[in-house]
Write a protein that holds these residues in place. Sequence first.
Motif, PDB file in Angstrom:
ATOM      1  N   GLY A 128       0.826  -1.199   0.000  1.00 28.72           N
ATOM      2  CA  GLY A 128       0.000   0.000   0.000  1.00 28.72           C
ATOM      3  C   GLY A 128       0.860   1.249   0.000  1.00 28.72           C
ATOM      4  N   ASP A 129       0.455   2.260  -0.754  1.00 34.45           N
ATOM      5  CA  ASP A 129       1.271   3.472  -0.805  1.00 34.45           C
ATOM      6  C   ASP A 129       1.011   4.402   0.380  1.00 34.45           C
ATOM      7  N   ALA A 130       0.086   4.015   1.266  1.00 35.29           N
ATOM      8  CA  ALA A 130      -0.176   4.799   2.473  1.00 35.29           C
ATOM      9  C   ALA A 130       0.100   3.966   3.727  1.00 35.29           C
ATOM     10  N   ASP A 131       1.045   3.052   3.622  1.00 35.12           N
ATOM     11  CA  ASP A 131       1.391   2.164   4.737  1.00 35.12           C
ATOM     12  C   ASP A 131       2.261   2.910   5.743  1.00 35.12           C
ATOM     13  N   PRO A 132       1.768   3.185   6.953  1.00 34.73           N
ATOM     14  CA  PRO A 132       2.571   3.906   7.933  1.00 34.73           C
ATOM     15  C   PRO A 132       3.584   3.016   8.657  1.00 34.73           C
ATOM     16  N   ASP A 133       3.378   1.707   8.605  1.00 34.16           N
ATOM     17  CA  ASP A 133       4.252   0.766   9.324  1.00 34.16           C
ATOM     18  C   ASP A 133       5.456   0.351   8.493  1.00 34.16           C
ATOM     19  N   SER A 134       5.229   0.058   7.231  1.00 30.98           N
ATOM     20  CA  SER A 134       6.308  -0.244   6.292  1.00 30.98           C
ATOM     21  C   SER A 134       6.107   0.670   5.083  1.00 30.98           C
ATOM     22  N   ILE A 166       1.311  -1.828  -6.479  1.00 28.68           N
ATOM     23  CA  ILE A 166       1.055  -0.827  -5.452  1.00 28.68           C
ATOM     24  C   ILE A 166      -0.437  -0.534  -5.405  1.00 28.68           C
ATOM     25  N   ILE A 167      -1.013  -0.607  -4.215  1.00 26.23           N
ATOM     26  CA  ILE A 167      -2.434  -0.329  -4.039  1.00 26.23           C
ATOM     27  C   ILE A 167      -2.582   1.090  -3.489  1.00 26.23           C
ATOM     28  N   ALA A 168      -3.165   1.962  -4.291  1.00 25.80           N
ATOM     29  CA  ALA A 168      -3.301   3.366  -3.924  1.00 25.80           C
ATOM     30  C   ALA A 168      -4.195   3.524  -2.695  1.00 25.80           C
ATOM     31  N   GLY A 169      -3.721   4.322  -1.761  1.00 27.72           N
ATOM     32  CA  GLY A 169      -4.496   4.624  -0.569  1.00 27.72           C
ATOM     33  C   GLY A 169      -4.529   3.536   0.480  1.00 27.72           C
ATOM     34  N   SER A 172      -2.783  -3.083   6.552  1.00 29.33           N
ATOM     35  CA  SER A 172      -3.668  -4.248   6.698  1.00 29.33           C
ATOM     36  C   SER A 172      -4.276  -4.673   5.359  1.00 29.33           C
ATOM     37  N   LEU A 173      -3.435  -4.958   4.399  1.00 34.35           N
ATOM     38  CA  LEU A 173      -3.910  -5.304   3.055  1.00 34.35           C
ATOM     39  C   LEU A 173      -4.793  -6.546   3.043  1.00 34.35           C
ATOM     40  N   LEU A 174      -4.479  -7.513   3.890  1.00 36.69           N
ATOM     41  CA  LEU A 174      -5.190  -8.790   3.836  1.00 36.69           C
ATOM     42  C   LEU A 174      -6.666  -8.642   4.175  1.00 36.69           C
ATOM     43  N   THR A 175      -6.978  -7.720   5.070  1.00 38.41           N
ATOM     44  CA  THR A 175      -8.367  -7.563   5.498  1.00 38.41           C
ATOM     45  C   THR A 175      -9.037  -6.334   4.916  1.00 38.41           C
ATOM     46  N   GLU A 176      -8.283  -5.278   4.666  1.00 41.60           N
ATOM     47  CA  GLU A 176      -8.881  -4.045   4.173  1.00 41.60           C
ATOM     48  C   GLU A 176      -8.895  -3.942   2.651  1.00 41.60           C
ATOM     49  N   ASN A 177      -8.084  -4.733   1.978  1.00 43.44           N
ATOM     50  CA  ASN A 177      -7.992  -4.695   0.516  1.00 43.44           C
ATOM     51  C   ASN A 177      -8.027  -6.112  -0.055  1.00 43.44           C
ATOM     52  N   THR A 178      -8.858  -6.942   0.542  1.00 42.65           N
ATOM     53  CA  THR A 178      -8.895  -8.367   0.213  1.00 42.65           C
ATOM     54  C   THR A 178      -9.110  -8.627  -1.274  1.00 42.65           C
ATOM     55  N   ALA A 179     -10.090  -7.980  -1.870  1.00 40.42           N
ATOM     56  CA  ALA A 179     -10.444  -8.271  -3.266  1.00 40.42           C
ATOM     57  C   ALA A 179      -9.294  -7.959  -4.214  1.00 40.42           C
ATOM     58  N   VAL A 180      -8.637  -6.816  -4.008  1.00 41.74           N
ATOM     59  CA  VAL A 180      -7.526  -6.439  -4.889  1.00 41.74           C
ATOM     60  C   VAL A 180      -6.339  -7.378  -4.684  1.00 41.74           C
ATOM     61  N   VAL A 181      -6.030  -7.682  -3.435  1.00 42.96           N
ATOM     62  CA  VAL A 181      -4.932  -8.609  -3.146  1.00 42.96           C
ATOM     63  C   VAL A 181      -5.198  -9.967  -3.775  1.00 42.96           C
ATOM     64  N   ALA A 182      -6.412 -10.483  -3.625  1.00 42.40           N
ATOM     65  CA  ALA A 182      -6.759 -11.781  -4.219  1.00 42.40           C
ATOM     66  C   ALA A 182      -6.655 -11.738  -5.735  1.00 42.40           C
TER      67      ALA A 182
END
Length: 239
Positions: A180-186, A205-208, A212-222
């Motif tokens: 994610g391009d808005a990842d504050p942790d990494s 890269i997932i904009a915005g 927590s990509l696995l739970t908040e961006n599940t569809a795009v990650v899949a």
Amino acid sequence: MIDKSMDAGSMTVVAVHGIQGTSASWKSVAEACAAQASFICPNLRGRADALRGQGPGDYRLSRFSQDLLNITRNRLDDRPFILAGWSMGVSVALEYLQHNDRPQPCGLILLSGSPRPGVASWFRQQGDELLVEIAEREKRLNLAMAADHQAVAWTWEELQQVDHTASLESIRLPTLIIHGDADPDSPLEHARWLSEGIRDAELRIIAGAGHSLLTENTAVVAQYINAFITKLYHAQERP
């Protein structure tokens, strides 16, 4: 090499959780990718029902890598597999790949991770204040299940000096990096370190998106993972 007699739906993904996660972290993505692959999502030590360590030394990456080796030897039955990691799971996967005498994956998926986790901003405190920070981050990441707080603290202590940058160039696997391009942790820079170090790695890269990509961006990650699995099979079909 992938057995050409297999179809894409029979691929296995061994998916490793993050520093505060458990196997539950991958649940939504595993379900979304069920038509393409089956997922093995182990709990590393200090998480859920896995064994507990007695101190920081029990939570070194080498110990997590050994846990992962036990999984690949005992549960795969020589099946080809993709190794995937989210957050600290990226570091565990990179540590695992440094040992050529182990069952080796046919592909690599790295999400929200870093070759230098010690310089990531997962935690800033020490001692009792670190335990409070761990509890607060657990809530922020909205983890369905979470690791033992003391295990997390000891793990973080052991991650401070980890640097896989130099070993990235030795990886010769099809690699998908999702960040994610808005990842504050990494921050996104960490994903670029990975993509620049691993030859021909594919960076998505997932904009915005945050950590927590696995739970908040599940569809795009899949979607990205399914496409990656399909590409692996098509590459094997070429003469």
